[in-house]
Design an enzyme around this catalytic site. Structure first.
Site, PDB file in Angstrom:
ATOM      1  N   HIS A  26       0.823  -1.208   0.000  1.00 28.77           N
ATOM      2  CA  HIS A  26       0.000   0.000   0.000  1.00 28.77           C
ATOM      3  C   HIS A  26       0.862   1.265   0.000  1.00 28.77           C
ATOM      4  O   HIS A  26       0.373   2.351  -0.299  1.00 28.77           O
ATOM      5  CB  HIS A  26      -0.998  -0.001   1.166  1.00 28.77           C
ATOM      6  CG  HIS A  26      -0.443   0.351   2.505  1.00 28.77           C
ATOM      7  ND1 HIS A  26      -0.099  -0.592   3.455  1.00 28.77           N
ATOM      8  CD2 HIS A  26      -0.183   1.550   3.079  1.00 28.77           C
ATOM      9  CE1 HIS A  26       0.341   0.009   4.551  1.00 28.77           C
ATOM     10  NE2 HIS A  26       0.306   1.311   4.350  1.00 28.77           N
ATOM     11  N   ASP A  34      -0.035  -7.503   1.333  1.00 23.04           N
ATOM     12  CA  ASP A  34       0.462  -6.127   1.435  1.00 23.04           C
ATOM     13  C   ASP A  34       1.988  -6.141   1.603  1.00 23.04           C
ATOM     14  O   ASP A  34       2.517  -5.902   2.691  1.00 23.04           O
ATOM     15  CB  ASP A  34      -0.219  -5.428   2.619  1.00 23.04           C
ATOM     16  CG  ASP A  34       0.011  -3.932   2.631  1.00 23.04           C
ATOM     17  OD1 ASP A  34       0.554  -3.401   1.645  1.00 23.04           O
ATOM     18  OD2 ASP A  34      -0.344  -3.287   3.639  1.00 23.04           O
ATOM     19  N   SER A  67       3.725   3.009   8.150  1.00 27.39           N
ATOM     20  CA  SER A  67       3.442   1.972   7.175  1.00 27.39           C
ATOM     21  C   SER A  67       4.714   1.409   6.544  1.00 27.39           C
ATOM     22  O   SER A  67       5.642   2.147   6.219  1.00 27.39           O
ATOM     23  CB  SER A  67       2.558   2.527   6.055  1.00 27.39           C
ATOM     24  OG  SER A  67       1.233   2.647   6.454  1.00 27.39           O
TER      25      SER A  67
END
Length: 271
Positions: free
Chosen positions: A81, A126, A221
Protein backbone atom coordinates in the site's frame (compact mmCIF):
# COMPACT_ATOMS: atom_id res chain seq x y z
CA UNK A 1 12.97 -15.85 24.73
CA UNK A 2 9.37 -16.73 23.97
CA UNK A 3 7.05 -15.11 26.50
CA UNK A 4 3.65 -16.10 27.78
CA UNK A 5 0.97 -15.50 25.16
CA UNK A 6 -0.96 -12.27 25.65
CA UNK A 7 -4.37 -12.64 27.24
CA UNK A 8 -6.57 -10.09 25.49
CA UNK A 9 -9.69 -8.62 27.03
CA UNK A 10 -12.68 -10.00 25.21
CA UNK A 11 -14.36 -6.62 25.26
CA UNK A 12 -12.21 -5.41 22.38
CA UNK A 13 -14.04 -7.70 20.00
CA UNK A 14 -17.47 -7.04 21.49
CA UNK A 15 -17.13 -3.27 21.55
CA UNK A 16 -16.84 -2.78 17.82
CA UNK A 17 -18.49 -4.09 14.71
CA UNK A 18 -16.25 -5.59 12.09
CA UNK A 19 -14.25 -2.85 10.43
CA UNK A 20 -12.64 -2.37 7.08
CA UNK A 21 -8.87 -2.12 7.55
CA UNK A 22 -7.24 1.27 7.05
CA UNK A 23 -3.65 1.49 5.79
CA UNK A 24 -1.56 2.67 8.72
CA UNK A 25 -0.26 5.61 6.67
CA UNK A 26 -3.87 6.86 6.44
CA UNK A 27 -4.97 6.24 10.03
CA UNK A 28 -6.42 9.19 11.94
CA UNK A 29 -4.58 10.13 15.12
CA UNK A 30 -5.54 12.14 18.17
CA UNK A 31 -3.90 15.42 19.04
CA UNK A 32 -2.61 14.00 22.34
CA UNK A 33 -0.36 11.31 20.87
CA UNK A 34 2.96 11.12 22.68
CA UNK A 35 5.71 9.32 20.85
CA UNK A 36 5.10 8.95 17.11
CA UNK A 37 5.07 5.20 17.27
CA UNK A 38 2.40 5.55 19.92
CA UNK A 39 3.61 5.32 23.51
CA UNK A 40 7.10 4.37 22.36
CA UNK A 41 10.58 5.71 23.09
CA UNK A 42 13.32 7.44 21.04
CA UNK A 43 15.75 5.15 19.24
CA UNK A 44 19.44 5.43 19.99
CA UNK A 45 21.86 5.76 17.09
CA UNK A 46 22.55 2.36 15.57
CA UNK A 47 19.71 0.59 17.42
CA UNK A 48 17.75 0.02 14.22
CA UNK A 49 20.37 0.07 11.41
CA UNK A 50 18.09 -1.81 9.03
CA UNK A 51 15.26 0.75 8.89
CA UNK A 52 14.96 3.20 6.00
CA UNK A 53 12.61 6.11 5.39
CA UNK A 54 10.81 6.14 2.06
CA UNK A 55 9.31 9.16 0.30
CA UNK A 56 7.20 8.09 -2.67
CA UNK A 57 6.10 10.24 -5.60
CA UNK A 58 3.34 9.58 -8.12
CA UNK A 59 4.84 11.86 -10.77
CA UNK A 60 1.93 14.31 -10.58
CA UNK A 61 3.02 16.29 -7.56
CA UNK A 62 1.69 13.84 -5.00
CA UNK A 63 3.96 12.30 -2.38
CA UNK A 64 3.68 10.19 0.76
CA UNK A 65 5.91 8.77 3.48
CA UNK A 66 6.51 5.19 4.64
CA UNK A 67 9.14 3.04 6.30
CA UNK A 68 10.98 -0.01 5.05
CA UNK A 69 13.77 -2.40 5.94
CA UNK A 70 17.07 -3.40 4.37
CA UNK A 71 17.09 -7.15 3.69
CA UNK A 72 20.11 -7.32 1.37
CA UNK A 73 22.79 -5.22 -0.29
CA UNK A 74 20.38 -4.31 -3.10
CA UNK A 75 16.92 -4.87 -1.58
CA UNK A 76 14.45 -3.05 0.66
CA UNK A 77 11.22 -4.59 1.97
CA UNK A 78 8.05 -2.52 2.53
CA UNK A 79 4.24 -2.61 2.20
CA UNK A 80 2.38 -2.75 -1.11
CA UNK A 81 0.00 0.00 0.00
CA UNK A 82 3.09 2.23 0.18
CA UNK A 83 4.34 1.44 -3.32
CA UNK A 84 0.90 1.38 -4.95
CA UNK A 85 0.69 4.19 -7.51
CA UNK A 86 4.29 5.30 -7.04
CA UNK A 87 6.49 6.35 -9.96
CA UNK A 88 9.63 6.75 -7.83
CA UNK A 89 10.90 6.59 -4.26
CA UNK A 90 13.68 8.32 -2.35
CA UNK A 91 15.30 5.97 0.17
CA UNK A 92 17.14 7.48 3.17
CA UNK A 93 19.58 5.25 5.04
CA UNK A 94 21.26 5.23 8.42
CA UNK A 95 19.74 7.94 10.57
CA UNK A 96 17.56 8.44 13.60
CA UNK A 97 16.75 11.96 12.41
CA UNK A 98 14.74 11.61 9.24
CA UNK A 99 16.26 14.71 7.61
CA UNK A 100 19.85 13.72 8.42
CA UNK A 101 20.48 10.37 6.68
CA UNK A 102 23.90 8.98 5.97
CA UNK A 103 22.97 8.90 2.28
CA UNK A 104 19.98 8.54 -0.05
CA UNK A 105 19.09 6.69 -3.25
CA UNK A 106 16.34 7.51 -5.75
CA UNK A 107 14.70 4.46 -7.31
CA UNK A 108 12.30 4.49 -10.26
CA UNK A 109 9.09 2.52 -10.82
CA UNK A 110 10.81 -0.24 -12.80
CA UNK A 111 12.69 -1.29 -9.65
CA UNK A 112 9.58 -1.42 -7.44
CA UNK A 113 8.19 -4.96 -7.26
CA UNK A 114 4.69 -4.98 -5.79
CA UNK A 115 3.01 -8.27 -4.96
CA UNK A 116 0.86 -9.21 -7.94
CA UNK A 117 -2.07 -10.30 -5.73
CA UNK A 118 -2.17 -7.19 -3.51
CA UNK A 119 -5.76 -6.15 -2.72
CA UNK A 120 -6.53 -2.49 -2.11
CA UNK A 121 -9.85 -3.51 -0.49
CA UNK A 122 -8.72 -6.09 2.07
CA UNK A 123 -5.00 -5.16 2.08
CA UNK A 124 -4.15 -8.84 1.69
CA UNK A 125 -0.67 -9.54 0.23
CA UNK A 126 0.46 -6.13 1.43
CA UNK A 127 4.14 -6.55 0.57
CA UNK A 128 6.58 -5.01 -1.92
CA UNK A 129 10.28 -5.11 -2.73
CA UNK A 130 12.46 -2.26 -3.92
CA UNK A 131 15.62 -2.99 -5.88
CA UNK A 132 18.33 -0.50 -4.90
CA UNK A 133 21.89 0.40 -5.83
CA UNK A 134 24.46 -1.61 -3.85
CA UNK A 135 24.67 -0.63 -0.18
CA UNK A 136 27.67 -1.48 2.01
CA UNK A 137 26.89 -2.53 5.57
CA UNK A 138 28.34 -0.96 8.71
CA UNK A 139 27.18 -0.03 12.22
CA UNK A 140 24.56 2.53 11.12
CA UNK A 141 23.42 0.83 7.91
CA UNK A 142 22.87 -2.93 8.03
CA UNK A 143 20.38 -5.57 6.99
CA UNK A 144 17.83 -7.39 9.08
CA UNK A 145 17.55 -11.13 8.56
CA UNK A 146 14.36 -12.84 7.46
CA UNK A 147 12.84 -15.89 9.17
CA UNK A 148 14.40 -19.21 8.32
CA UNK A 149 12.47 -21.72 6.21
CA UNK A 150 12.27 -24.05 9.20
CA UNK A 151 10.29 -21.31 11.00
CA UNK A 152 7.76 -20.73 8.26
CA UNK A 153 4.95 -22.29 10.30
CA UNK A 154 5.88 -20.58 13.56
CA UNK A 155 3.07 -18.20 14.51
CA UNK A 156 5.28 -16.38 17.07
CA UNK A 157 2.33 -15.88 19.43
CA UNK A 158 3.58 -14.36 22.66
CA UNK A 159 7.02 -13.45 21.31
CA UNK A 160 8.37 -9.96 21.96
CA UNK A 161 9.41 -7.84 19.02
CA UNK A 162 10.58 -4.30 18.20
CA UNK A 163 8.51 -1.94 16.07
CA UNK A 164 10.12 1.26 14.78
CA UNK A 165 9.19 4.24 12.61
CA UNK A 166 8.70 7.96 12.10
CA UNK A 167 4.91 8.08 12.45
CA UNK A 168 2.85 11.24 12.98
CA UNK A 169 2.33 12.93 16.35
CA UNK A 170 -1.07 14.51 15.57
CA UNK A 171 -3.59 15.12 12.82
CA UNK A 172 -2.03 18.52 12.20
CA UNK A 173 1.60 17.44 12.10
CA UNK A 174 3.77 15.77 9.53
CA UNK A 175 5.73 12.64 10.19
CA UNK A 176 8.18 12.74 13.05
CA UNK A 177 11.73 13.93 12.51
CA UNK A 178 13.06 11.45 15.09
CA UNK A 179 12.93 7.66 14.94
CA UNK A 180 10.91 5.99 17.69
CA UNK A 181 10.60 2.40 18.88
CA UNK A 182 8.14 0.37 20.88
CA UNK A 183 8.32 -3.16 22.31
CA UNK A 184 5.36 -5.28 21.20
CA UNK A 185 4.12 -8.73 22.17
CA UNK A 186 2.66 -10.63 19.23
CA UNK A 187 -0.97 -11.65 19.77
CA UNK A 188 -3.06 -14.54 18.50
CA UNK A 189 -4.60 -13.79 15.08
CA UNK A 190 -8.04 -14.41 16.58
CA UNK A 191 -7.77 -10.99 18.27
CA UNK A 192 -7.61 -9.25 14.89
CA UNK A 193 -10.11 -11.64 13.31
CA UNK A 194 -12.70 -10.74 15.95
CA UNK A 195 -12.25 -7.06 15.08
CA UNK A 196 -11.79 -7.11 11.29
CA UNK A 197 -13.33 -10.45 10.29
CA UNK A 198 -12.00 -13.63 8.71
CA UNK A 199 -12.15 -12.19 5.19
CA UNK A 200 -9.54 -9.59 6.11
CA UNK A 201 -7.41 -11.60 8.53
CA UNK A 202 -5.61 -14.58 7.03
CA UNK A 203 -2.75 -16.85 8.14
CA UNK A 204 -0.49 -14.39 6.27
CA UNK A 205 -1.05 -11.74 8.94
CA UNK A 206 0.57 -10.96 12.28
CA UNK A 207 -1.69 -9.38 14.88
CA UNK A 208 -0.72 -7.00 17.65
CA UNK A 209 -3.15 -6.02 20.40
CA UNK A 210 -2.79 -2.49 21.74
CA UNK A 211 -4.34 -2.43 25.24
CA UNK A 212 -1.88 0.30 26.26
CA UNK A 213 -2.07 2.11 22.90
CA UNK A 214 1.42 0.92 22.05
CA UNK A 215 1.81 0.39 18.35
CA UNK A 216 2.06 1.95 14.91
CA UNK A 217 0.52 5.18 13.72
CA UNK A 218 0.18 7.16 10.51
CA UNK A 219 3.59 7.33 8.82
CA UNK A 220 4.80 3.97 10.14
CA UNK A 221 3.44 1.97 7.17
CA UNK A 222 5.84 -0.54 5.67
CA UNK A 223 8.09 -0.54 8.71
CA UNK A 224 9.56 -3.71 10.24
CA UNK A 225 8.52 -5.79 13.24
CA UNK A 226 11.69 -7.58 14.38
CA UNK A 227 12.00 -10.30 17.02
CA UNK A 228 14.00 -9.31 20.09
CA UNK A 229 15.94 -12.51 20.52
CA UNK A 230 17.05 -13.40 17.01
CA UNK A 231 16.91 -10.08 15.10
CA UNK A 232 14.67 -11.49 12.37
CA UNK A 233 11.85 -9.54 10.73
CA UNK A 234 8.49 -11.25 11.06
CA UNK A 235 6.08 -8.43 10.20
CA UNK A 236 5.51 -5.42 7.95
CA UNK A 237 3.25 -2.62 9.26
CA UNK A 238 0.03 -2.83 7.24
CA UNK A 239 -3.31 -1.68 8.68
CA UNK A 240 -5.26 -0.49 11.69
CA UNK A 241 -8.66 0.84 12.67
CA UNK A 242 -10.46 3.89 11.30
CA UNK A 243 -11.12 4.71 14.97
CA UNK A 244 -7.55 5.96 15.18
CA UNK A 245 -4.16 5.23 16.66
CA UNK A 246 -5.30 5.62 20.25
CA UNK A 247 -8.47 3.53 20.00
CA UNK A 248 -7.01 0.43 21.69
CA UNK A 249 -7.91 -1.48 18.53
CA UNK A 250 -5.64 -4.28 17.28
CA UNK A 251 -3.43 -3.75 14.25
CA UNK A 252 -2.54 -6.09 11.40
CA UNK A 253 0.86 -6.66 9.86
CA UNK A 254 1.93 -8.68 6.84
CA UNK A 255 3.43 -11.97 8.04
CA UNK A 256 6.85 -12.32 6.41
CA UNK A 257 6.95 -16.12 6.77
CA UNK A 258 3.99 -16.28 4.35
CA UNK A 259 6.10 -14.73 1.58
CA UNK A 260 9.51 -16.37 1.92
CA UNK A 261 9.16 -18.09 -1.47
CA UNK A 262 8.04 -14.86 -3.15
CA UNK A 263 10.95 -12.93 -1.66
CA UNK A 264 13.44 -15.64 -2.60
CA UNK A 265 12.13 -15.88 -6.16
CA UNK A 266 12.65 -12.15 -6.74
CA UNK A 267 15.80 -11.50 -4.69
CA UNK A 268 17.56 -14.83 -4.14
CA UNK A 269 17.50 -14.13 -0.39
CA UNK A 270 16.65 -17.06 1.88
CA UNK A 271 17.78 -18.50 5.21
Amino acid sequence: MKAVVVVVIAGIALAAALEQPVPVKDMPVGKSVNGRITMGYPATEGKVPYIVSLVFSNGNGGSWFCGGSIIGHTWVLTAAHCTNGASSVTIAYGSVRRHQPQFTHVVQQNDILQHEAYSTKTLNNDISLIRTPHVDFWSLVDKVELPRYEDRYNNYYGWWALLSGWGKTSDDSGVSDYLNCVDIQIADNSVCESYYGSTTITPNHVCIATPENKGSCSGDSGGPLVLHDVNRQVGIVSFGSSAGCLSNSPKGLTRVTGYLDWIRDHTGISY
